[in-house]
Design an enzyme around this catalytic site. Sequence first.
Site, short mmCIF file in Angstrom:
data_model
loop_
_atom_site.label_atom_id
_atom_site.label_comp_id
_atom_site.label_asym_id
_atom_site.label_seq_id
_atom_site.Cartn_x
_atom_site.Cartn_y
_atom_site.Cartn_z
N SER A 70 0.93 -1.21 0.19
CA SER A 70 0.04 -0.14 0.02
C SER A 70 0.92 1.36 0.07
O SER A 70 1.65 1.42 -0.76
CB SER A 70 -0.99 -0.05 1.34
OG SER A 70 -2.13 0.89 1.01
N ASP B 158 -5.79 -3.79 -2.43
CA ASP B 158 -4.89 -3.42 -1.45
C ASP B 158 -4.14 -4.67 -0.67
O ASP B 158 -4.72 -5.68 -0.24
CB ASP B 158 -5.61 -2.63 -0.35
CG ASP B 158 -4.59 -1.77 0.46
OD1 ASP B 158 -3.50 -2.29 0.51
OD2 ASP B 158 -5.16 -0.93 0.95
#
Length: 312
Positions: free
Chosen positions: A51, A179
């Site tokens: 991320s 993610d």
Amino acid sequence: MSVQKITPPSPARPRLALVLGSGGVRSIAAVGIADRLAREGIHPDLIVGCSSGALFGATIACGMSSNDALQAATRLWSPELTQQRRWRAYLQLIAPKLAGFTDNFALRDDGLIAQRVHEAFGEVRIEHLPTRLRIAATDAVTGNPAVLSRGPLVDALRASMAVPIMFPGVDIDGRRLVDGVLSDPLPISAAPDAGVVIALGFHGAMPRRVDRLSRLVAQTSTTLINNLMQARIAAARASGQRVVRVELDLDRPIGLWDTRAMPYLFEAGQRAAEAQLSKILAALESHQSATMPRPEPVRFPFAMEACQVATH
């Protein structure tokens, strides 16, 4: 700002990996850590990120100076990135069949994210970066971790930051990726071949009170992510991997999108690396000693024959 100088990385086993977890703007502290290590002549030969950790780790892997990385970060991570609404999404929530609700539903458009990331990194491919980079994402269908070490850097970064429901997933090699925090918030497992790992992870703060649905969701997700991160660290150490945990000493709360705090976080990263420097040096020395080839015993055949003759 684009990456100009590109050299193929060495295929040798990485000696030192810098592993960066998801922590919003706090992940920019990684640049401060790398800066402090460089002053000691220590340079990670593998960067692993998830991320925002992948985003800011990419600036290190590209060889950006600290000043350039901080400058790029202010455009790569800013509040307006989360404000690009998809108005159709509200219709999909109200009338899912009519509006065509799908498994790639998203409240926000990621077009501005793609634009900013492309402005920073251009068309560079992961495998052509000066320092090896592995980007952690999650397979949206299976839920399994996905580690990207080849292909367009822009697509991999978009996938690693694609928070489900908020942003759409990214299709890469026939897989829809989202993610990386869902499957590996501190992706030490993506660096099993590294001799020493410096890990920068972030323990999520629990809501002070749960008086609405959003805070209940935050409480649940934070509990899962914190425990998963601790389990990953414990598993790596149990396997015998040398892991040095670096934690930031912050004197105030920092919001996920507080870009004004970046210089402060950079300095916090420098201080955190300084605090763990002796452990890092000791781990590197231990790794070097363990990997040095042991000398074979010296044999003296003529002397042995002489001894055998003398005993008869």
